[in-house]
Design an enzyme around this catalytic site. Structure first.
Site, PDB file in Angstrom:
ATOM      1  N   TYR A  23       0.821  -1.204   0.000  1.00 44.52           N
ATOM      2  CA  TYR A  23       0.000   0.000   0.000  1.00 44.52           C
ATOM      3  C   TYR A  23       0.858   1.258   0.000  1.00 44.52           C
ATOM      4  O   TYR A  23       2.081   1.189   0.183  1.00 44.52           O
ATOM      5  CB  TYR A  23      -0.951   0.003   1.203  1.00 44.52           C
ATOM      6  CG  TYR A  23      -0.298   0.367   2.525  1.00 44.52           C
ATOM      7  CD1 TYR A  23       0.527  -0.532   3.188  1.00 44.52           C
ATOM      8  CD2 TYR A  23      -0.485   1.622   3.098  1.00 44.52           C
ATOM      9  CE1 TYR A  23       1.124  -0.190   4.393  1.00 44.52           C
ATOM     10  CE2 TYR A  23       0.107   1.978   4.299  1.00 44.52           C
ATOM     11  CZ  TYR A  23       0.913   1.064   4.937  1.00 44.52           C
ATOM     12  OH  TYR A  23       1.526   1.408   6.128  1.00 44.52           O
ATOM     13  N   LYS A  45       6.416  -1.985   2.123  1.00 49.35           N
ATOM     14  CA  LYS A  45       5.218  -1.361   2.709  1.00 49.35           C
ATOM     15  C   LYS A  45       4.059  -2.335   2.528  1.00 49.35           C
ATOM     16  O   LYS A  45       3.189  -2.179   1.666  1.00 49.35           O
ATOM     17  CB  LYS A  45       4.961   0.006   2.051  1.00 49.35           C
ATOM     18  CG  LYS A  45       4.126   0.942   2.944  1.00 49.35           C
ATOM     19  CD  LYS A  45       4.259   2.371   2.484  1.00 49.35           C
ATOM     20  CE  LYS A  45       3.260   3.310   3.126  1.00 49.35           C
ATOM     21  NZ  LYS A  45       3.365   3.490   4.569  1.00 49.35           N
ATOM     22  N   GLU A  99      12.496   2.676  13.993  1.00 49.57           N
ATOM     23  CA  GLU A  99      11.622   3.748  13.483  1.00 49.57           C
ATOM     24  C   GLU A  99      10.365   3.800  14.330  1.00 49.57           C
ATOM     25  O   GLU A  99      10.249   3.072  15.319  1.00 49.57           O
ATOM     26  CB  GLU A  99      11.300   3.492  12.006  1.00 49.57           C
ATOM     27  CG  GLU A  99      10.565   2.188  11.770  1.00 49.57           C
ATOM     28  CD  GLU A  99      10.227   1.913  10.306  1.00 49.57           C
ATOM     29  OE1 GLU A  99      10.156   2.867   9.502  1.00 49.57           O
ATOM     30  OE2 GLU A  99      10.003   0.733   9.982  1.00 49.57           O
ATOM     31  N   LEU A 125      11.216   1.222   6.968  1.00 54.00           N
ATOM     32  CA  LEU A 125      10.680   1.687   5.697  1.00 54.00           C
ATOM     33  C   LEU A 125      11.412   2.991   5.353  1.00 54.00           C
ATOM     34  O   LEU A 125      11.486   3.892   6.197  1.00 54.00           O
ATOM     35  CB  LEU A 125       9.178   1.968   5.820  1.00 54.00           C
ATOM     36  CG  LEU A 125       8.541   2.413   4.512  1.00 54.00           C
ATOM     37  CD1 LEU A 125       8.365   1.223   3.574  1.00 54.00           C
ATOM     38  CD2 LEU A 125       7.210   3.092   4.752  1.00 54.00           C
TER      39      LEU A 125
HETATM   40  C1  LIG Z   1       6.581   1.934   9.516  1.00 57.81           C
HETATM   41  C2  LIG Z   1       6.649   3.248   8.809  1.00 57.81           C
HETATM   42  N1  LIG Z   1       7.834   3.870   8.728  1.00 57.81           N
HETATM   43  C3  LIG Z   1       7.959   5.058   8.106  1.00 57.81           C
HETATM   44  C4  LIG Z   1       6.855   5.700   7.563  1.00 57.81           C
HETATM   45  C5  LIG Z   1       7.019   7.046   6.904  1.00 57.81           C
HETATM   46  O1  LIG Z   1       6.966   6.921   5.512  1.00 57.81           O
HETATM   47  P1  LIG Z   1       6.479   8.125   4.590  1.00 57.81           P
HETATM   48  O2  LIG Z   1       7.342   9.289   4.900  1.00 57.81           O
HETATM   49  O3  LIG Z   1       6.700   7.603   3.201  1.00 57.81           O
HETATM   50  O4  LIG Z   1       5.045   8.353   4.905  1.00 57.81           O
HETATM   51  C6  LIG Z   1       5.610   5.081   7.616  1.00 57.81           C
HETATM   52  C7  LIG Z   1       4.446   5.734   7.018  1.00 57.81           C
HETATM   53  O5  LIG Z   1       3.344   5.266   7.067  1.00 57.81           O
HETATM   54  C8  LIG Z   1       5.502   3.818   8.246  1.00 57.81           C
HETATM   55  O6  LIG Z   1       4.316   3.180   8.325  1.00 57.81           O
END
Ligand SMILES: Cc1ncc(COP(=O)(O)O)c(C=O)c1O
Length: 289
Positions: free
Chosen positions: A32, A148, A180, A204
């Site tokens: 997603y 993701k 994170e 991620l």
């Molecule tokens: C586990 C995780 N890490 C990092 C992020 C941040 O990613 P982004 O900046 O692409 O929204 C998200 C965003 O949903 C996330 O679910």
């Protein structure tokens, strides 16, 4: 809101039914993305769609549409739904097939299915200004957090724990090493350096993180990708998290302990300002805090 994307079409939400044997529903077998909308304009849409394809490839799933077609459909959806400040949630699952773990046979006609819908989501202006609190929690996720994937149960549990503690986010750690947030990337600032976990299989690689890395580079702010511990987090000058919906969010307390002076720090403020200028540059929408 009224319209959604289903496969290659924009349809009324009311006419779409997801099958009980959709593999996303049965196995979380899909990927997603969430794209931010500012004043009706998509922000970093190409980057998100590119990551959707990367995630799909990592789970050996073919998306039978081009990134350009998906971007056009998403822009059209935002327009048709009249989204102002909001988000597009999109997912691709491996499709509908009788429930069995292995992939549907290539000749079974089952194909990956894209769905997307929109929401109004205001910018969290008050929290961006005041900062928010976080807890730390053990990272009990799998070893491919770079994908993701729809499987978010450990993230859900961690976020719930944070919520029950009256906090905004759970900052995760594996044996004391900070990875994170449950739905964000995490950073500390020490002696003017921004430090965050390397973009490997344990996190991620956020699109916001990538924008921020570039902004740091362009503005002479050291952006260091290296592992740090919960102990370092608690002793940092500043802590913040980033995500598509939360942008650059200051963390002023972790596990009930104030970070630095217990209010958003100077480097975090500078990064917020740079990030807002970037939104403005890309969308031509005036962003204020
Ligand atoms: C586990 C995780 N890490 C990092 C992020 C941040 O990613 P982004 O900046 O692409 O929204 C998200 C965003 O949903 C996330 O679910």
């Amino acid at each position: 809101m009224g319209k959604i994307i289903f496969g290659d079409q924009i349809l009324d939400r009311s006419v779409v039914h997801i099958d009980l044997e959709d593999r996303g529903y049965q196995f979380g077998d899909g990927v997603y993305e969430v794209i931010r909308v500012y004043g009706g304009k998509l922000f970093t849409a190409k980057e998100h769609i590119e990551r959707l394809f990367q995630s799909a490839k990592k789970i050996k799933m073919d998306i039978s549409m081009t990134p350009e077609r998906i971007e056009d459909l998403v822009a059209e959806l935002v327009k048709e739904n009249g989204v102002g400040f909001g988000s597009v949630y999109m997912q691709v699952t491996r499709g509908t097939a009788p429930r069995t773990h292995m992939f549907p046979k290539p000749d079974s006609q089952t194909t990956a299915v894209l769905t997307a819908y929109t929401n109004e989501v205001p910018r969290p202006e008050r929290q961006l200004e005041s900062g928010v609190d976080a807890i730390t929690a053990e990272d009990i996720r799998w070893l491919r957090c770079d994908i993701k994937s729809l499987n978010l149960l450990p993230n859900v549990l961690a976020k719930q724990e944070a919520t029950e503690a009256g906090c905004f986010e759970a900052i995760l750690h594996r044996s004391g090493i900070v990875t994170e947030g449950s739905s964000s990337n995490a950073y500390l600032v020490r002696n003017g350096e921004v430090i965050t976990h390397p973009a490997d299989n344990f996190i991620l690689n956020g699109i916001t993180r990538q924008v921020l890395a570039k902004l740091c580079q362009e503005n002479g702010i050291p952006f260091v990708e290296k592992a740090f511990g919960v102990v370092d987090l608690l002793q940092a000058d500043e802590v913040f998290i980033t995500s598509t919906t939360s942008e650059v969010m200051p963390i002023v307390k972790v596990d009930d302990k104030p970070i630095g002076a217990g209010k958003p720090g100077g480097v975090t403020r500078k990064l917020q300002t740079l990030f807002e200028a970037k939104i403005n540059e890309e969308t031509k929408v005036e962003i204020k805090r």
